[in-house]
Design a protein around this motif. Sequence first.
Motif: not given
Length: 394
Positions: A173-178, A195-200
């Motif tokens: 699993v690959f997550h990136t804080d974008a 697979d997972m990505l964070s945004a604000s």
Amino acid sequence: MKTIYVDNAATTRLSDVAFEAMKPFMQDIYGNPSSLHHIGQTAKEYLDEARAKIAKCINAQPNEIYFTSGGSEADNQAILTAAYNGAKKGKKHIISSKFEHHAVLHTLDKLKNEGFEIQLLDVYKNGIIKVEDVKNALRNDTALVTIMTANNEVGTVQPIREIGEICKEKGVVFHTDAVQAIGHIKIDVSEMNVDMLSASAHKFHGPRGIGFLYCRKGILLQNLINGGAQERGKRAGTENTPAIIGMAAAIEDACEGLERNAEYISEIRDMIIDGCADIELSRLNGDRQNRLPGTINFCFEGIEGEGLLLLLDQYGICASSGSACTSGSLDPSHVLLSMGIPVAVAHGSLRISLSEENTKEEAQIIIDSIHKVVSYLRSISPVWEKIQKGEVVE
Ligand SMILES: *Cc1c(COP(=O)(O)O)cnc(C)c1O
């Protein structure tokens, strides 16, 4: 005196587009999207539309978008999900980097206390992770790789697509804080193999206190907040409809103007970098090319970042000496230290983060003010005096 705001990596001004989009949802369309009456259902329709808009901007499906209270929550949920799902299969190794945001690093600390093995990769002098290092670190018991798309302090952009590709090959699993990247450089979750990505939202001219997590279909998302069945049972709490509508308007606007803004902002960025290049014993932190259009980070030897900031503020310039989260303390930034910058030098750091609302006239004022302030602070700095005499300062 005019205010020159160049702290957009800390937060951005709410755009007119986002503000106008939000207004009706404060007082007119105020229904709870879970209510069955017409005012609730109207709110739900707009909520669905917002979700679809956001998904389209990152090339995801609407049901892969989960609204959160911001980037920190999205990071926590993504990382804990992948860790606990992995642990069920006996996988307790996690790969990340030394210069992630604290929302990532502190979540990893928690997991370490719970018995996970955390491996933090080097980011080198240029602030860029080596794909080869990720490849070498991957193991059969690796549950997650989490690497930020762009760093919040120095602005360097990471080889996300390549890292995603090797994770995909290995089935990790690959997550990136974008959070710093979305709305500023092109993000396509499919092309980037994430697979997972964070945004604000508040980092792209949306409101504060709202963000989202992209979670690829097929990954069983774990709850941080338990309660009602909102967000398909994965994140309880009545939706913040105005904020979600504002976030969707802001991301749509940012995606539409992406190339034009990036070109304009990077011209201003380069003007400031070039304009400060003649300051003695100064350095640009992070790779010159591989960086966000709007983020600049300098070190000026012999002075303190805090003094620099306060004096620049007197010229109306709002900048930062590191990330907003660490600038309450006098500890040098973990990001700069991870890039091998000596403690004494890291103390004299300055981050300038631009937006499309900045102008070239402002850039010139910034350049002139930095010259004045650096030379004044050095004139009263005992450390600078030592450096001038050739004495080693640590
Ligand atoms: C700002 C930021 C966060 C935190 O986002 P919030 O919405 O403020 O919680 C996380 N990661 C990065 C890289 C950021 O810049």
